[in-house]
Scaffold this motif. Structure first.
Motif, PDB file in Angstrom:
ATOM      1  N   LYS A 245       0.840  -1.189   0.000  1.00  0.00           N
ATOM      2  CA  LYS A 245       0.000   0.000   0.000  1.00  0.00           C
ATOM      3  C   LYS A 245       0.878   1.244   0.000  1.00  0.00           C
ATOM      4  O   LYS A 245       1.961   1.248   0.578  1.00  0.00           O
ATOM      5  N   VAL A 246       0.379   2.302  -0.639  1.00  0.00           N
ATOM      6  CA  VAL A 246       1.182   3.513  -0.823  1.00  0.00           C
ATOM      7  C   VAL A 246       0.683   4.622   0.091  1.00  0.00           C
ATOM      8  O   VAL A 246      -0.412   4.557   0.666  1.00  0.00           O
ATOM      9  N   LEU A 247       1.493   5.654   0.205  1.00  0.00           N
ATOM     10  CA  LEU A 247       1.184   6.780   1.077  1.00  0.00           C
ATOM     11  C   LEU A 247       0.088   7.630   0.456  1.00  0.00           C
ATOM     12  O   LEU A 247       0.077   7.897  -0.757  1.00  0.00           O
ATOM     13  N   TYR A 434       9.503  15.210  -4.789  1.00  0.00           N
ATOM     14  CA  TYR A 434       8.291  15.296  -3.983  1.00  0.00           C
ATOM     15  C   TYR A 434       8.007  13.962  -3.299  1.00  0.00           C
ATOM     16  O   TYR A 434       7.674  13.907  -2.102  1.00  0.00           O
ATOM     17  N   SER A 435       8.153  12.858  -4.040  1.00  0.00           N
ATOM     18  CA  SER A 435       7.943  11.534  -3.458  1.00  0.00           C
ATOM     19  C   SER A 435       8.939  11.277  -2.329  1.00  0.00           C
ATOM     20  O   SER A 435       8.561  10.803  -1.249  1.00  0.00           O
ATOM     21  N   ALA A 436      10.218  11.576  -2.581  1.00  0.00           N
ATOM     22  CA  ALA A 436      11.241  11.344  -1.563  1.00  0.00           C
ATOM     23  C   ALA A 436      10.989  12.182  -0.314  1.00  0.00           C
ATOM     24  O   ALA A 436      11.171  11.718   0.817  1.00  0.00           O
ATOM     25  N   ALA A 437      10.548  13.430  -0.488  1.00  0.00           N
ATOM     26  CA  ALA A 437      10.304  14.317   0.655  1.00  0.00           C
ATOM     27  C   ALA A 437       9.134  13.813   1.500  1.00  0.00           C
ATOM     28  O   ALA A 437       9.183  13.869   2.736  1.00  0.00           O
ATOM     29  N   ARG A 438       8.094  13.305   0.871  1.00  0.00           N
ATOM     30  CA  ARG A 438       6.925  12.806   1.609  1.00  0.00           C
ATOM     31  C   ARG A 438       7.293  11.582   2.441  1.00  0.00           C
ATOM     32  O   ARG A 438       6.926  11.478   3.615  1.00  0.00           O
ATOM     33  N   HIS A 439       8.033  10.654   1.839  1.00  0.00           N
ATOM     34  CA  HIS A 439       8.405   9.453   2.575  1.00  0.00           C
ATOM     35  C   HIS A 439       9.408   9.770   3.689  1.00  0.00           C
ATOM     36  O   HIS A 439       9.335   9.194   4.781  1.00  0.00           O
TER      37      HIS A 439
END
Length: 468
Positions: A245-247, A434-439
């Motif tokens: 499952k993804v964020l 953006y993906s890296a910052a959210r995770h």
């Protein structure tokens, strides 16, 4: 986090994990895979070797304490021996002949007999400072092992979450790389078509071809990274992950509570289990100094013994049967042992124990500074991460608009293919960031709780609720 006794925690942990897995229908499915973060964590509870090592170390520490206490309790020993003896005796003897004259005569005789010895004894330590201080050191070491287990539990949460979100980030990076390659291939086809009809120069096609080749290499690298990080997650959970499952897109960006770095540092110094484990190690080392110094002191023990010694069936040297006999005895006493000289070994052990205590204290100070730094870094990373996520989201929106405008300009001839390729790469890079910052923002929240020593499964459940 509430601590359980070191000797009971592993069994309770396994039972809890087994119940959870059974409830989810995972216990009998060898091919089952984690679907969300909590599934991965439950699998890790059963198979993570790092946690199992900490579990075993906790049991080792507990048994060491039991053994140190055992030498201070009454020691009872019993023995039984059976003897079957045979012997001969020869010599000369003076006798009188019929005339009354003395003569020497060679003689020999035989003896035999059987006996048994039964004995039981009890000893009790009355004063032995070394053994008492050793017990206190063992208790401190057992407490350290229990604290290390608590730290390992929290560390498992962080490792599972980090590995999980690393895989999610890798999947995003692969998706962006594949989309970039697909878009570049379309741009290459369009550039070649325009060149073939004389509407553009060969340089446009060459630029598009070079960019498409670089994008293909990036896809291969992204796939390799994703494969390796999936293996890293499988090393923790024991099962290969699929369909994670993804964020959620609507990620809540909340500052730490309390919003004060020094308050978190204060909590970390008081609650971090790794730091507490090292404090216990210093305490144990201090008791070891007392144990070493006790080598100069006398020890006092009490003893009680009872013995029974029957014998029967024997011949004496005259050949006459000896009557059966039995003797019993009880002995009560005190044993005072006073050390006088040990070749300098006692003084050496004291110096060694002091050096080990100093070393443990230095490690404690090093750990304290590292935990303070980790706590502040995690706190600042969350604050910075909020701004970074917001900024990267705006960058994605801006890059999308810029690409649309550049593509429109290329269609009418006001922009070159190089402008389009650059705008396209800018968009995919913005989406990647953006993906890296959210995770990273989510992981840093767990890192802050971990540094403070307050991380629990509830925190992991809260993060799991952000998945979709």
């Amino acid at each position: 986090m509430t601590s359980r006794p070191a000797s009971r925690r592993p069994f309770a942990l396994r039972a809890c994990a087994a119940a959870v897995v059974a409830a989810l229908g995972l216990a009998g499915a060898a091919s089952a895979h984690a679907e969300d973060l909590m599934d991965a964590y439950r699998q890790a509870l059963q198979s993570d070797p790092v946690l199992m090592q900490a579990e075993a170390q906790g049991r080792i520490g507990h048994e060491g304490m039991v053994q140190s206490r055992a030498v201070l309790l009454p020691q009872i020993n019993g023995s039984v021996s059976f003897n079957d003896s045979h012997g001969t005796q020869s010599g000369t003897q003076t006798l009188l002949d019929p005339s009354g004259n003395p003569i020497l005569v060679d003689t020999s005789s035989h003896t035999a007999g059987r006996s048994r010895s039964d004995q039981v004894g009890l000893t009790q330590v009355l004063f032995d400072l070394g053994k008492f201080s050793q017990l206190r050191a063992s208790k401190a070491s057992a407490a350290a092992a229990e604290a290390q287990y608590a730290a390992a539990e929290q560390d498992l949460i962080v490792r599972v979450a980090t590995a999980y979100f690393t895989v999610l980030n890798d999947e995003d990076q692969l998706r962006y790389a594949e989309a970039n390659q697909k878009a570049l291939r379309k741009q290459l086809d369009a550039a070649q078509a325009k060149y073939s009809v004389g509407l553009s120069a060969i340089t446009d096609a060459d630029s598009a071809r070079a960019q498409e080749a670089a994008a293909a290499a990036a896809v291969i690298q992204a796939r390799t990274t994703l494969y390796n990080d999936r293996e890293a997650l499988a090393q923790i959970t024991g099962k290969a992950p699929v369909d994670l499952k993804v964020l959620t897109d609507k990620l809540p960006l909340n500052p730490p509570e309390p919003d004060d770095a020094e308050a978190w540092v204060k909590t970390a110094l008081a609650s971090n289990p790794s730091l507490q484990a090292q404090r216990d190690q210093v305490t144990a080392a201090q008791h070891d100094i007392t144990t070493a110094r006790a080598g100069h002191l006398p020890t006092l023990n009490a003893s009680v013994s009872y013995s029974r010694n029957p014998s029967w069936g024997g011949l004496d040297f005259t050949g006459q049967m000896r009557p059966d006999s039995r003797s019993t005895g009880t002995t009560v006493g005190l044993v005072l042992d006073v050390p006088l000289f040990a070749g300098g070994g006692t003084q050496s052990r004291v110096r060694q124990a002091i050096a080990q205590r100093d070393q443990a204290g230095d490690v404690l100070e090093q750990d304290r500074r590292q935990i303070v730094a980790n706590t502040r870094n995690a706190f600042n990373s969350i604050r910075a991460g909020i701004s970074q996520v917001q900024a990267q989201k705006e960058a994605v929106i801006s890059a999308q608009k810029a690409l649309q405008s550049t593509q429109a300009g290329y269609e009418v001839g006001s922009q070159t293919i190089i402008d389009v390729l650059f705008a396209q790469q800018t968009l995919f890079q913005a989406e990647s960031n953006y993906s890296a910052a959210r995770h990273a923002y989510v992981i840093n929240q767990l890192n802050l709780e971990f540094a403070a020593g307050t991380l629990s499964v509830k925190d992991l459940e809260a993060v799991n609720a952000l998945l979709q």
